[in-house]
Design an enzyme around this catalytic site. Sequence first.
Site, PDB file in Angstrom:
ATOM      1  N   HIS B  50      18.939 -14.757 -17.954  1.00 45.33           N
ATOM      2  CA  HIS B  50      20.715 -13.651 -17.930  1.00 45.33           C
ATOM      3  C   HIS B  50      20.166 -12.028 -17.826  1.00 45.33           C
ATOM      4  O   HIS B  50      19.022 -11.822 -17.165  1.00 45.33           O
ATOM      5  CB  HIS B  50      20.984 -13.556 -19.824  1.00 45.33           C
ATOM      6  N   GLU B  52      19.821  -9.514 -19.491  1.00 44.45           N
ATOM      7  CA  GLU B  52      19.324  -8.502 -20.025  1.00 44.45           C
ATOM      8  C   GLU B  52      17.852  -9.360 -20.431  1.00 44.45           C
ATOM      9  O   GLU B  52      17.020  -8.122 -20.291  1.00 44.45           O
ATOM     10  CB  GLU B  52      19.870  -9.189 -21.291  1.00 44.45           C
ATOM     11  N   CYS B  82      19.363 -13.508 -25.719  1.00 40.40           N
ATOM     12  CA  CYS B  82      19.094 -12.782 -25.131  1.00 40.40           C
ATOM     13  C   CYS B  82      18.771 -11.681 -26.734  1.00 40.40           C
ATOM     14  O   CYS B  82      17.794 -11.179 -26.486  1.00 40.40           O
ATOM     15  CB  CYS B  82      19.852 -11.786 -24.425  1.00 40.40           C
TER      16      CYS B  82
END
Lengths: 153, 153
Positions: B50, B52, B82
């Site tokens: 992801h 992040e 995340c």
Amino acid sequence: MIDPLEEAVRLAEAGVADGSGPFGAVLVTRSGAWFRGVNMVTRDDDPTAHAEVVAIRAAAAAEGFDLSGATMYASCQPCPMCLGASMWARVDALVYAATADDAARAGFDDARFYDQLRDGLDSVTDVRVEHRVIADGSAPFERWLGKVDRVEY
Amino acid sequence: MIDPLEEAVRLAEAGVADGSGPFGAVLVTRSGAWFRGVNMVTRDDDPTAHAEVVAIRAAAAAEGFDLSGATMYASCQPCPMCLGASMWARVDALVYAATADDAARAGFDDARFYDQLRDGLDSVTDVRVEHRVIADGSAPFERWLGKVDRVEY
């Protein structure tokens, strides 16, 4: 043959010996292949490199990002990050040996992070979380929905 | 100069254009450096990639696994994975624009995963979670505590 959960604990033991940390994981995918992971946080300077995440990355690199049909065997109850990673990887099941409280006694924050997530997502975590409303903040999603060739995951 | 949250949303827009997904993140570390991330799940076959997490990995590779003093700017409310990654990275603060409900409307599971974590960690997630008690299941932690040269994280 050794049980994958026993193997995960064996990897955790090996992680203590080599200094990487007392965690191990074995992801058994739907193909029957075993993907092993140990904690690489301090070795690789990657705070996301928990044993389960390392195993998921290895498995997905070999078999694709959708790991449905897989079972994760972890030496310890997965932290919120690793449980979330297992959710996104579409892992079917997760079996663990030691608990987050065991990890807490060894100086790890898993139990505390779980408590924070349970208590509320917006303000009581170690990370101060702020929702800031900005113009077009959700525009990417509208564009995404309008994109006919998107690959869903 | 563009605001890091605006930049995160701009990255999300770019992610739609290139098909990787409508998410972006900028991690501003204590040194003042900006580390950018976009969703690489389908592109890299990595369900943990992801925006992040990608930003955290880049920052930690450059500045070490302890990112205390950093602020994460995310185009969307971070999912449990995340948020967990941000906790482990010791990020100080997290600012987001769109919400998990916005993401849900675009077909993503963030809100559902949060609900599952809130409802209970052991049985109601998409992943069937089982605690299996085995001999020496917590032995790695005892050995870890006995290891004087361990690097804590």
